[in-house]
Design an enzyme around this catalytic site. Structure first.
Site, PDB file in Angstrom:
ATOM      1  N   ASP A   1      -0.369   2.390   2.379  1.00  0.00           N
ATOM      2  CA  ASP A   1      -1.171   3.326   3.168  1.00  0.00           C
ATOM      3  C   ASP A   1      -0.490   4.700   3.205  1.00  0.00           C
ATOM      4  O   ASP A   1       0.191   5.080   2.252  1.00  0.00           O
ATOM      5  CB  ASP A   1      -1.336   2.746   4.583  1.00  0.00           C
ATOM      6  CG  ASP A   1      -2.651   3.107   5.241  1.00  0.00           C
ATOM      7  OD1 ASP A   1      -2.896   4.314   5.414  1.00  0.00           O
ATOM      8  OD2 ASP A   1      -3.423   2.210   5.591  1.00  0.00           O
TER       9      ASP A   1
ATOM     10  N   HIS B   1      -3.068   7.212   9.863  1.00  0.00           N
ATOM     11  CA  HIS B   1      -3.880   6.085   9.404  1.00  0.00           C
ATOM     12  C   HIS B   1      -3.039   4.826   9.217  1.00  0.00           C
ATOM     13  O   HIS B   1      -3.398   3.738   9.677  1.00  0.00           O
ATOM     14  CB  HIS B   1      -4.568   6.479   8.099  1.00  0.00           C
ATOM     15  CG  HIS B   1      -5.562   5.500   7.574  1.00  0.00           C
ATOM     16  ND1 HIS B   1      -5.221   4.516   6.665  1.00  0.00           N
ATOM     17  CD2 HIS B   1      -6.888   5.353   7.805  1.00  0.00           C
ATOM     18  CE1 HIS B   1      -6.303   3.818   6.364  1.00  0.00           C
ATOM     19  NE2 HIS B   1      -7.329   4.298   7.036  1.00  0.00           N
TER      20      HIS B   1
ATOM     21  N   SER C   1     -11.373   0.514   7.066  1.00  0.00           N
ATOM     22  CA  SER C   1      -9.912   0.581   7.143  1.00  0.00           C
ATOM     23  C   SER C   1      -9.384  -0.122   8.378  1.00  0.00           C
ATOM     24  O   SER C   1      -8.252  -0.603   8.389  1.00  0.00           O
ATOM     25  CB  SER C   1      -9.445   2.042   7.177  1.00  0.00           C
ATOM     26  OG  SER C   1      -9.320   2.577   5.898  1.00  0.00           O
TER      27      SER C   1
END
Length: 485
Positions: free
Chosen positions: A158, A190, A345
């Protein structure tokens, strides 16, 4: 035509027929002069070494002659499972020579991969944890086994992870940075968010698992496909040297256009025994258009909302294996505290975390996890989308078994609100015993389920043994398992 000329032409024709080819990437955003090269199966290490030396030689010659592409050349090398390859910056002449080499399977233009989530708002209650241990939406408690993923390592491929966030309790570590930006932190948020859903003390499913940060996306949430493949390669090698690939999970909350090279790399990691959870994508379209979501052997995850509908943004189609909470999910953010995000996600790390949880609890291999989660899930998702063969929402099995196994109640966090203890379930009235008919023996007592995650009458039945005995190898099961739903 002379015989020597005829032989020369014939050999050239054979060589061209056996050579690789440059794949078209359709509408994907390609990176200028950047390519991924995948060698044919059966290429030896010696052949691969000779090929790389040859590539460096012709590349240096072409660049010197044309004065192009400073600092170009091979940047990543791949070598895990049966996949050998590399990626780098090459001029047109060099990449043409590479694609003509009979040892090359294909050459693929490098493309940009992006995250599949977006920030929505801060400090709202999370609901995903409670949903995966309940048969119905709207519950507030999360019930889970005390093993909680202990002994399993989850790789967050990520934007990086804030490994010092207090919710990780020292179980987070930095792995590697394929972006090469010199910034070994999560500058986007994220990756920290998805890691919190997987293993966080407060927000996570596998609360005792470890997480390793593998940075493949920059602060804007994008990165090259070649770097993603390098990240998968690194995970497989690291896992094999640290506990084993059969105790490792990879979460990939990212995606881009269809990529044969990326799908092939993901498949190799699965073949090594790792469990891969992958976001289906946020374009409300067929997930088969995206990689790595389109790879058959990974567990592709669509997103659901609080009312158990498919999230409006979630991709759909035959590639989707499972659904998981993905709308308004609260988890960790860099620097401390929490924030809410939505996207597939956010759904994928629910599956990755639950995969780690089940691997620790049941001792199953990564390649069997996706099918096991299908068995444990509930057929709850409405409007799963055109061509989608499943409506299964993940569940950890506690609700199905009355919470009879050792478990810990927990409530998803609410800002400035203490955790709510789990309410004890109401005891059921015993049924009146039935007198046997005259001359008939008394009926035997009904079998009582013992193992909280086995959807069969008793623990003596082993599904894996049954499958292997009557239907063959795990490979057969893995290949065709997605059509059971």
């Amino acid at each position: 035509m002379g015989i020597f000329r005829f032989i020369s032409i014939s050999l050239a024709a054979v060589s061209a027929a056996n050579a690789g080819h440059i794949l078209s990437m359709g509408h994907a955003k390609t990176i200028p002069n950047s390519y991924i090269v995948v060698m044919k199966d059966g290429t030896t290490k010696e052949d691969f070494t000779h090929h790389q030396s040859w590539v460096q030689s012709i590349h240096t010659h072409n660049v010197t002659r044309r004065g192009l592409l400073d600092n170009a050349g091979v940047r990543h090398k791949y070598g895990f499972g049966s996949m050998m390859g590399y990626a780098g910056l090459f001029d047109e002449d060099t990449i043409k020579d590479i694609s003509d080499d009979p040892k090359v399977m294909f050459v693929e233009p490098d493309t940009t991969i992006t995250i599949h989530g977006e920030l929505t708002q801060n400090d709202v209650p999370s609901w995903g944890l409670a949903r995966i241990s309940s048969q119905r939406p709207g519950t507030e408690d999360y019930t889970y086994d005390s093993s909680a993923g202990e002994g399993i390592t989850v790789y967050s491929v990520d934007t990086g992870v804030d490994i010092h966030h207090e919710d990780f309790e020292g179980r987070a570590s930095w792995g590697t940075n394929m972006i090469e930006d010199g910034y070994d932190k999560d500058g986007n948020g994220h990756g920290t968010h998805t890691a919190g859903t997987m293993v966080g003390k407060t927000f996570g499913i596998a609360k005792k698992a470890k997480v390793v940060a593998v940075k493949v996306l920059d602060n804007n949430g994008s990165g090259p496909t070649s770097g993603i493949i390098a990240g998968i390669n690194w995970c497989a090698q690291h896992a094999s040297q640290n506990g084993g690939t059969d105790k490792a999970v990879i979460n990939m909350s990212l995606g881009g256009g269809s990529s044969s090279a990326l799908n092939r790399a993901a498949a190799q990691a699965v073949q090594k025994g790792m469990f891969l959870a992958v976001a289906a994508g946020n374009d409300n379209q067929d997930a088969r258009t995206s990689s790595p979501a389109s790879e058959d052997t990974v567990c592709t995850v669509g997103a659901s909302a609080e009312n158990d509908e498919r999230s409006s943004f979630s991709n759909w189609g035959p590639a989707v294996d499972l659904f998981a909470p993905g709308s308004n999910i609260v988890s960790t953010r860099p620097g401390g505290g929490s924030q809410s995000m939505s996207g597939t996600s956010m759904a994928s790390p629910h599956v990755a975390g639950l995969g780690a949880y089940i691997m620790a609890l049941e001792g199953i291999s990564g390649s069997a996890v996706c099918d096991r989660l299908k068995q444990l899930g509930t057929s709850s998702v409405t409007n799963p989308g055109p061509g989608t063969r499943t409506n299964i929402l993940i569940n950890n099995g506690d609700a199905k078994n009355g919470g009879k196994k050792p478990s810990q109640p927990s409530q998803p966090p609410k800002p400035s609100q203490p955790s709510k203890p789990q309410q004890p379930s109401e005891p059921q009235e015993p049924s009146e015993p039935q007198e046997p008919a005259p001359g008939q023996p008394a009926p035997a007592p009904a079998p009582v389920p013992q193992h909280p995650h086995t959807p069969f009458p008793n623990d003596d039945f082993n599904f894996d043994d049954f499958w292997k005995k009557y239907f063959g190898t795990d490979h057969w099961r893995k290949t065709f398992g997605r059509f059971w739903n």
